[in-house]
Design an enzyme around this catalytic site. Sequence first.
Site, PDB file in Angstrom:
ATOM      1  N   LYS A 111       0.840  -1.198   0.000  1.00  0.00           N
ATOM      2  CA  LYS A 111       0.000   0.000   0.000  1.00  0.00           C
ATOM      3  C   LYS A 111       0.878   1.252   0.000  1.00  0.00           C
ATOM      4  O   LYS A 111       0.572   2.260  -0.628  1.00  0.00           O
ATOM      5  CB  LYS A 111      -0.872  -0.029   1.264  1.00  0.00           C
ATOM      6  N   HIS A 148     -19.861  10.453   1.913  1.00  0.00           N
ATOM      7  CA  HIS A 148     -20.412   9.156   2.307  1.00  0.00           C
ATOM      8  C   HIS A 148     -21.939   9.243   2.265  1.00  0.00           C
ATOM      9  O   HIS A 148     -22.520  10.202   2.784  1.00  0.00           O
ATOM     10  CB  HIS A 148     -19.932   8.789   3.719  1.00  0.00           C
TER      11      HIS A 148
END
Length: 190
Positions: A65, A109
């Site tokens: 990552k 969101h």
Amino acid sequence: MINLAVFASGNGTNFEAIAQACQDGQIPAEVKILICDKPKAYVLERAKKYNILTKVVKLKDYASKEEYETQICAYLAPLNIDLICLAGYMKFCGPTLLNAYPNKIINIHPALLPAFKGAHAILDAYNYGVKVYGVTIHYVSPEIDGGKIISQATIDYHEGDTLDEIETKIHALEHILYVKTINKLIKEGL
Ligand code: GAR
């Protein structure tokens, strides 16, 4: 002029709302780059329409990552990015990105956080039977969907509303709230 980066993984309606608002002068900023982790995502087609630079960065092409996010940071660095807007970017941000852009990464969101975190928020809220739906924009922190809330907006449930109808209303609200919130942050000096 403020320089924005947008990260997205999918359809890209929020990306387009931001790009269009910048183009129309509704937001005093320019979308300098779209970072996308899915080579087939429709958001890449939308970016072409706006002549916005795109970079496809696939996590599985990197050993870690950290290396993946180091590559993303290398794409962003020469563009002097002031704010990163996650718009349906379905990866969590690791320390490499968060430390490079502290308090400069925001996310949208499709629920009233802290309720219904995760990738299926609208369906989860629908199955729960909520009577008020909503959208949240928040700073991105190490805790998924857990950073400080910047803005929220709500929609009432009406008897008989289908999941499709609710989704459509939430997405329309997202586009309005994202543009409004980016403007607010710019006015406040980011
Ligand atoms: C949006 O509804 C956004 O809120 C959601 O993905 C959708 C992307 O739509 N994000 C999350 O669920 C993050 N947890 P879009 O690609 O059309 O902008």
